[in-house]
Scaffold this motif. Structure first.
Motif, PDB file in Angstrom:
ATOM      1  N   MET A   1      46.462  43.262  56.276  1.00 30.00           N
ATOM      2  CA  MET A   1      45.638  44.299  55.608  1.00 30.00           C
ATOM      3  C   MET A   1      44.240  43.784  55.401  1.00 30.00           C
ATOM      4  N   ASP A   2      43.337  44.052  55.955  1.00 28.74           N
ATOM      5  CA  ASP A   2      41.983  43.311  55.873  1.00 28.74           C
ATOM      6  C   ASP A   2      41.138  44.073  54.584  1.00 28.74           C
ATOM      7  N   VAL A   3      40.006  43.704  53.916  1.00 25.82           N
ATOM      8  CA  VAL A   3      39.699  43.967  52.543  1.00 25.82           C
ATOM      9  C   VAL A   3      39.282  45.364  52.669  1.00 25.82           C
ATOM     10  N   TYR A   4      38.499  45.927  53.665  1.00 25.65           N
ATOM     11  CA  TYR A   4      38.280  47.380  53.822  1.00 25.65           C
ATOM     12  C   TYR A   4      39.298  48.159  53.491  1.00 25.65           C
ATOM     13  N   GLU A   5      40.477  47.767  54.206  1.00 28.01           N
ATOM     14  CA  GLU A   5      41.851  48.661  54.002  1.00 28.01           C
ATOM     15  C   GLU A   5      42.274  48.876  52.442  1.00 28.01           C
ATOM     16  N   ALA A   6      42.254  47.267  52.017  1.00 28.82           N
ATOM     17  CA  ALA A   6      42.870  47.277  50.816  1.00 28.82           C
ATOM     18  C   ALA A   6      41.935  47.992  49.719  1.00 28.82           C
ATOM     19  N   ILE A   7      40.446  48.153  49.841  1.00 33.25           N
ATOM     20  CA  ILE A   7      39.692  48.563  48.936  1.00 33.25           C
ATOM     21  C   ILE A   7      39.930  50.147  48.952  1.00 33.25           C
ATOM     22  N   LYS A   8      39.957  50.739  50.364  1.00 28.29           N
ATOM     23  CA  LYS A   8      40.405  52.056  50.556  1.00 28.29           C
ATOM     24  C   LYS A   8      41.662  52.489  49.913  1.00 28.29           C
ATOM     25  N   LYS A   9      42.853  51.621  49.818  1.00 23.27           N
ATOM     26  CA  LYS A   9      44.012  52.156  49.464  1.00 23.27           C
ATOM     27  C   LYS A   9      44.323  51.969  48.254  1.00 23.27           C
ATOM     28  N   ARG A  10      43.408  51.147  47.290  1.00 24.69           N
ATOM     29  CA  ARG A  10      43.676  50.752  46.088  1.00 24.69           C
ATOM     30  C   ARG A  10      43.605  52.062  45.461  1.00 24.69           C
ATOM     31  N   ARG A  11      44.716  52.256  44.277  1.00 23.45           N
ATOM     32  CA  ARG A  11      44.737  53.391  43.432  1.00 23.45           C
ATOM     33  C   ARG A  11      45.123  52.786  41.833  1.00 23.45           C
ATOM     34  N   ASP A  12      44.612  53.491  40.898  1.00 26.76           N
ATOM     35  CA  ASP A  12      45.091  53.372  39.496  1.00 26.76           C
ATOM     36  C   ASP A  12      46.327  54.000  39.627  1.00 26.76           C
ATOM     37  N   GLU A 119      26.933  39.724  28.241  1.00 29.52           N
ATOM     38  CA  GLU A 119      28.262  40.341  28.646  1.00 29.52           C
ATOM     39  C   GLU A 119      28.809  39.756  29.879  1.00 29.52           C
ATOM     40  N   THR A 120      28.058  39.142  30.430  1.00 27.89           N
ATOM     41  CA  THR A 120      28.498  38.672  31.882  1.00 27.89           C
ATOM     42  C   THR A 120      29.975  37.846  31.799  1.00 27.89           C
ATOM     43  N   SER A 121      30.284  37.332  30.668  1.00 28.81           N
ATOM     44  CA  SER A 121      31.862  36.817  30.433  1.00 28.81           C
ATOM     45  C   SER A 121      32.521  38.085  30.851  1.00 28.81           C
ATOM     46  N   GLU A 122      32.679  38.992  30.113  1.00 24.48           N
ATOM     47  CA  GLU A 122      33.372  40.219  30.169  1.00 24.48           C
ATOM     48  C   GLU A 122      33.277  40.892  31.607  1.00 24.48           C
ATOM     49  N   TYR A 123      32.013  40.833  32.072  1.00 20.92           N
ATOM     50  CA  TYR A 123      31.951  41.374  33.687  1.00 20.92           C
ATOM     51  C   TYR A 123      32.791  40.352  34.528  1.00 20.92           C
ATOM     52  N   SER A 124      33.013  38.963  34.286  1.00 21.74           N
ATOM     53  CA  SER A 124      33.655  38.067  34.957  1.00 21.74           C
ATOM     54  C   SER A 124      35.072  38.511  34.924  1.00 21.74           C
ATOM     55  N   VAL A 125      35.651  38.891  33.850  1.00 19.53           N
ATOM     56  CA  VAL A 125      36.880  39.330  33.679  1.00 19.53           C
ATOM     57  C   VAL A 125      37.504  40.359  34.367  1.00 19.53           C
ATOM     58  N   VAL A 126      36.479  41.451  34.220  1.00 19.94           N
ATOM     59  CA  VAL A 126      36.613  42.709  34.792  1.00 19.94           C
ATOM     60  C   VAL A 126      36.640  42.349  36.647  1.00 19.94           C
ATOM     61  N   LEU A 127      35.863  41.378  36.995  1.00 15.63           N
ATOM     62  CA  LEU A 127      35.974  41.303  38.403  1.00 15.63           C
ATOM     63  C   LEU A 127      37.321  40.456  38.818  1.00 15.63           C
ATOM     64  N   SER A 128      37.779  39.710  37.999  1.00 17.97           N
ATOM     65  CA  SER A 128      39.002  39.125  38.138  1.00 17.97           C
ATOM     66  C   SER A 128      40.325  40.056  38.294  1.00 17.97           C
ATOM     67  N   VAL A 129      40.087  41.233  37.391  1.00 18.84           N
ATOM     68  CA  VAL A 129      41.154  42.297  37.525  1.00 18.84           C
ATOM     69  C   VAL A 129      40.936  43.110  38.890  1.00 18.84           C
ATOM     70  N   GLU A 130      39.851  43.024  39.491  1.00 22.25           N
ATOM     71  CA  GLU A 130      39.634  43.652  40.601  1.00 22.25           C
ATOM     72  C   GLU A 130      40.168  42.973  41.580  1.00 22.25           C
ATOM     73  N   ASN A 131      39.997  41.661  41.645  1.00 19.94           N
ATOM     74  CA  ASN A 131      40.556  40.632  42.645  1.00 19.94           C
ATOM     75  C   ASN A 131      42.155  40.782  42.813  1.00 19.94           C
ATOM     76  N   MET A 132      42.661  40.986  41.623  1.00 17.62           N
ATOM     77  CA  MET A 132      44.169  41.295  41.494  1.00 17.62           C
ATOM     78  C   MET A 132      44.711  42.377  41.886  1.00 17.62           C
ATOM     79  N   TRP A 133      43.712  43.433  41.617  1.00 19.27           N
ATOM     80  CA  TRP A 133      44.200  44.826  42.173  1.00 19.27           C
ATOM     81  C   TRP A 133      44.262  44.938  43.649  1.00 19.27           C
ATOM     82  N   LEU A 134      43.271  44.188  44.577  1.00 18.36           N
ATOM     83  CA  LEU A 134      43.341  44.231  45.870  1.00 18.36           C
ATOM     84  C   LEU A 134      44.337  43.365  46.323  1.00 18.36           C
ATOM     85  N   ALA A 135      44.618  42.145  45.638  1.00 17.57           N
ATOM     86  CA  ALA A 135      45.622  41.302  46.158  1.00 17.57           C
ATOM     87  C   ALA A 135      46.961  42.122  46.162  1.00 17.57           C
TER      88      ALA A 135
END
Length: 221
Positions: A1-12, A119-135
């Motif tokens: 699955m490429d990154v665009y497909e993972a972004i499109k398929k990601r759901r909450d 707030e960039t510390s918190e933003y960094s953690v949110v980016l970590s969550v998004e990485n996990m979501w796509l993986a």
């Protein structure tokens, strides 16, 4: 699955969880994807608490139900029926939960790039969550971010120190299906607007030229 497909398929994901165990190697890949997220000053301010214990998860669910009812009572009558048809969490149905935290003291006080925007510390953690979501979606695993919580209560349940901030509480598990349309749109609560509504050029409120607007409106991946 490429990154665009993972972004499109990601759901909450709140529904469709399977009674299937996530092996340690798979979980390790997902967490490692989170650890590869960009972080301010390479501070890696995150920690991940993997919660498998059912009794602990039941306590979190009780807190969620309290917050759910608070929100329900705040709604106008015409929205209460819609809200009752929406599942807001899969704490017990999922294989495991993950609490993701932010440690502002990680790697000392002199974090490069954080002085002007703390707030960039918190933003960094949110980016970590998004990485996990796509993986996770590339592994056939769904993640639901549960926001109907009182963070301080959940911190006490999980024994998280006072100075550590809880950023996300996630339900994680293999799923039986993945819908093209977000569940909130399926249930008539909200819908996704087109990209062309959100793009300005050079200054706030200045729309791009006609050709770019057409490209934005028709943009797909």
């Amino acid at each position: 699955m490429d990154v665009y497909e993972a972004i499109k398929k990601r759901r909450d994901v709140r529904s469709w969880f399977l009674k299937r165990h996530i092996e340690s190697a798979v979980l390790g890949r997902i967490l490692n994807a989170g650890n590869y997220a960009p972080s301010v000053g390479l501070s890696q301010p995150w920690n991940y608490i993997v919660v498998r214990d059912i009794e602990t998860r039941k306590k979190v669910k009780e807190n969620v139900e309290e917050k759910r009812m608070d929100f329900y009572r705040s709604l106008p009558d015409e929205k209460k029926t819609k809200f009752n048809n929406i599942k807001i969490e899969g704490i017990l149905e999922s294989d495991l939960n993950i609490a993701v935290t932010c440690d502002f003291s990680r790697k000392g006080p002199d974090i490069l790039g954080r002085k002007t925007i703390p707030e960039t510390s918190e933003y960094s953690v949110v980016l970590s969550v998004e990485n996990m979501w796509l993986a996770a979606i590339s592994e056939g695993i769904g993640i639901g971010w549960i926001s109907f919580i009182d963070p301080e209560s959940v911190k006490r349940i999980l024994g998280i120190p006072e100075e550590i901030k809880l950023i996300a509480y996630l339900a994680v598990g293999y799923i039986s299906e993945n819908h093209d349309t977000p569940e909130l749109e399926e249930k008539g609560w909200e819908k996704r607007d087109n990209l062309s509504n959100f793009v300005y050029m050079d200054k706030w409120g200045e729309k791009p030229d006609k050709n770019m607007m057409v490209s934005l409106y028709n943009s797909k991946f």
